[in-house]
Design an enzyme around this catalytic site. Sequence first.
Site, PDB file in Angstrom:
ATOM      1  N   TYR A  47      12.716  23.106  52.236  1.00 36.05           N
ATOM      2  CA  TYR A  47      13.362  23.349  50.934  1.00 36.05           C
ATOM      3  C   TYR A  47      14.884  23.306  51.094  1.00 36.05           C
ATOM      4  O   TYR A  47      15.586  22.632  50.333  1.00 36.05           O
ATOM      5  CB  TYR A  47      12.906  24.710  50.408  1.00 36.05           C
ATOM      6  CG  TYR A  47      13.475  25.089  49.064  1.00 36.05           C
ATOM      7  CD1 TYR A  47      12.890  24.622  47.886  1.00 36.05           C
ATOM      8  CD2 TYR A  47      14.596  25.922  48.958  1.00 36.05           C
ATOM      9  CE1 TYR A  47      13.407  24.983  46.645  1.00 36.05           C
ATOM     10  CE2 TYR A  47      15.119  26.276  47.725  1.00 36.05           C
ATOM     11  CZ  TYR A  47      14.517  25.806  46.569  1.00 36.05           C
ATOM     12  OH  TYR A  47      15.034  26.154  45.344  1.00 36.05           O
ATOM     13  N   SER A  96      20.604  24.958  45.104  1.00 42.33           N
ATOM     14  CA  SER A  96      20.127  26.290  45.486  1.00 42.33           C
ATOM     15  C   SER A  96      21.119  26.904  46.466  1.00 42.33           C
ATOM     16  O   SER A  96      21.860  26.188  47.148  1.00 42.33           O
ATOM     17  CB  SER A  96      18.769  26.160  46.167  1.00 42.33           C
ATOM     18  OG  SER A  96      18.441  27.349  46.856  1.00 42.33           O
TER      19      SER A  96
HETATM   20  N1  LIG Z   1      13.553  30.181  40.853  1.00 36.95           N
HETATM   21  C1  LIG Z   1      14.599  30.331  41.648  1.00 36.95           C
HETATM   22  O1  LIG Z   1      14.944  31.457  42.090  1.00 36.95           O
HETATM   23  C2  LIG Z   1      15.400  29.131  42.050  1.00 36.95           C
HETATM   24  C3  LIG Z   1      16.569  29.342  42.804  1.00 36.95           C
HETATM   25  C4  LIG Z   1      17.347  28.247  43.164  1.00 36.95           C
HETATM   26  C5  LIG Z   1      16.976  26.980  42.764  1.00 36.95           C
HETATM   27  N2  LIG Z   1      15.839  26.798  42.034  1.00 36.95           N
HETATM   28  C6  LIG Z   1      15.512  25.421  41.649  1.00 36.95           C
HETATM   29  O2  LIG Z   1      15.338  25.334  40.250  1.00 36.95           O
HETATM   30  C7  LIG Z   1      14.459  24.251  39.949  1.00 36.95           C
HETATM   31  C8  LIG Z   1      13.367  24.747  39.014  1.00 36.95           C
HETATM   32  O3  LIG Z   1      12.573  25.702  39.698  1.00 36.95           O
HETATM   33  P1  LIG Z   1      11.817  26.871  38.938  1.00 36.95           P
HETATM   34  O4  LIG Z   1      12.011  28.091  39.757  1.00 36.95           O
HETATM   35  O5  LIG Z   1      12.185  26.857  37.516  1.00 36.95           O
HETATM   36  O6  LIG Z   1      10.304  26.401  39.163  1.00 36.95           O
HETATM   37  P2  LIG Z   1       9.085  26.115  38.164  1.00 36.95           P
HETATM   38  O7  LIG Z   1       9.096  27.119  37.058  1.00 36.95           O
HETATM   39  O8  LIG Z   1       7.899  26.010  39.023  1.00 36.95           O
HETATM   40  O9  LIG Z   1       9.441  24.695  37.538  1.00 36.95           O
HETATM   41  C9  LIG Z   1       9.313  23.507  38.267  1.00 36.95           C
HETATM   42  C10 LIG Z   1       9.226  22.359  37.270  1.00 36.95           C
HETATM   43  O10 LIG Z   1       9.187  21.129  37.981  1.00 36.95           O
HETATM   44  C11 LIG Z   1       8.138  20.330  37.458  1.00 36.95           C
HETATM   45  N3  LIG Z   1       7.711  19.394  38.498  1.00 36.95           N
HETATM   46  C12 LIG Z   1       7.259  19.685  39.747  1.00 36.95           C
HETATM   47  N4  LIG Z   1       6.936  18.561  40.396  1.00 36.95           N
HETATM   48  C13 LIG Z   1       7.217  17.530  39.532  1.00 36.95           C
HETATM   49  C14 LIG Z   1       7.083  16.121  39.605  1.00 36.95           C
HETATM   50  N5  LIG Z   1       6.593  15.519  40.699  1.00 36.95           N
HETATM   51  N6  LIG Z   1       7.446  15.383  38.534  1.00 36.95           N
HETATM   52  C15 LIG Z   1       7.925  15.980  37.416  1.00 36.95           C
HETATM   53  N7  LIG Z   1       8.077  17.300  37.292  1.00 36.95           N
HETATM   54  C16 LIG Z   1       7.716  18.070  38.339  1.00 36.95           C
HETATM   55  C17 LIG Z   1       7.061  21.337  37.035  1.00 36.95           C
HETATM   56  O11 LIG Z   1       6.146  20.845  36.063  1.00 36.95           O
HETATM   57  P3  LIG Z   1       4.739  20.099  36.421  1.00 36.95           P
HETATM   58  O12 LIG Z   1       3.993  20.968  37.375  1.00 36.95           O
HETATM   59  O13 LIG Z   1       4.083  19.959  35.076  1.00 36.95           O
HETATM   60  O14 LIG Z   1       5.095  18.770  36.982  1.00 36.95           O
HETATM   61  C18 LIG Z   1       7.967  22.392  36.403  1.00 36.95           C
HETATM   62  O15 LIG Z   1       8.317  22.016  35.096  1.00 36.95           O
HETATM   63  C19 LIG Z   1      13.936  23.746  41.274  1.00 36.95           C
HETATM   64  O16 LIG Z   1      14.687  22.613  41.674  1.00 36.95           O
HETATM   65  C20 LIG Z   1      14.216  24.903  42.229  1.00 36.95           C
HETATM   66  O17 LIG Z   1      14.376  24.470  43.543  1.00 36.95           O
HETATM   67  C21 LIG Z   1      15.046  27.832  41.688  1.00 36.95           C
END
Ligand SMILES: NC(=O)c1ccc[n+]([C@@H]2O[C@H](COP(=O)([O-])OP(=O)(O)OC[C@H]3O[C@@H](n4cnc5c(N)ncnc54)[C@H](OP(=O)(O)O)[C@@H]3O)[C@@H](O)[C@H]2O)c1
Length: 259
Positions: free
Chosen positions: A159, A146
């Site tokens: 985070y 991130s």
């Molecule tokens: N969105 C942004 O702007 C952004 C920016 C920078 C970085 N990121 C990073 O990108 C990644 C994905 O984030 P996102 O924004 O796509 O969020 P998201 O749509 O909420 O996806 C998160 C995923 O992680 C899974 N997950 C959470 N806890 C878990 C566990 N204990 N075991 C297995 N799976 C788990 C969730 O599924 P379940 O609930 O079914 O487990 C879901 O598939 C993260 O690492 C986040 O920090 C996001």
Amino acid sequence: MSYQNFNLEGKVGVVIGGTSGIGRAIAAGLADAGADIVPVSRSPEKVRDAVKEIESKGRRSLAVPTDATQREDMERLADTVLDEFNHVDILVNSAGTIRVGPFLELTDEDFDVVMDTNLRAVVLGCQIIGKIMMKQGRGKIINISSLSAFWGQPDIIPYSISKGAVAVLTKSLAVEWAEYKIQVNEIAPGFFVTPMTSEIFNNQTVAKLTENHIPMGRFGKLEDLQGAAIYLASRASDFVTGVSIRVDGGVLINGKLKF
Ligand SMILES: NC(=O)c1ccc[n+]([C@@H]2O[C@H](COP(=O)([O-])OP(=O)(O)OC[C@H]3O[C@@H](n4cnc5c(N)ncnc54)[C@H](OP(=O)(O)O)[C@@H]3O)[C@@H](O)[C@H]2O)c1
């Protein structure tokens, strides 16, 4: 197309957090490039749905609901994938969560859940799938970091700590595992609206301020991340390790001061 180095046919990828948001888009992109993909998360429904999407692209997949913070679960996942496919070529660590609030108000539980999901799960993924890659003598690991690993951002400090640690893990493993032909790289996404961030960006004032600060003038679209992931998963990046690819519309390097 005659340039074949982006072609992922015959490759097998495990995408932790591959059932939602960024991980799901990356899983779909890798499948479009030819890979068989196992999209993983805790929710059996989300896993089923993501597996269906991969199969609808003519690729093989597997439904293995897994809590990535639990070593036994991750070992079961690895065994199941190996039984089915015999090899794992690509690991994407995209599971993530966030807690928002001033530093002094964050609870022990807030810290634990963020560190478990954003760091421990990445460590376990790298250890357990990395061991398979080491035996194979090849592998591509892509950690989702991130921008908060690069800058000081208030209100999401656990985070940011977790993502800073993932950035260091990526570089350290890149060096430790270079001799095994395992490349370890990261993608640092900018701002994307997903289930994890929608609560923050549903606030129109915050969304507008954020958008105004992005040189390219918009939030990321999930498909913006697919090219970087395909590159890092493919032969095209065989001499690239320990790097961070920002997919952020230029926001990190925005030095624009408004006078
Ligand atoms: N969105 C942004 O702007 C952004 C920016 C920078 C970085 N990121 C990073 O990108 C990644 C994905 O984030 P996102 O924004 O796509 O969020 P998201 O749509 O909420 O996806 C998160 C995923 O992680 C899974 N997950 C959470 N806890 C878990 C566990 N204990 N075991 C297995 N799976 C788990 C969730 O599924 P379940 O609930 O079914 O487990 C879901 O598939 C993260 O690492 C986040 O920090 C996001």
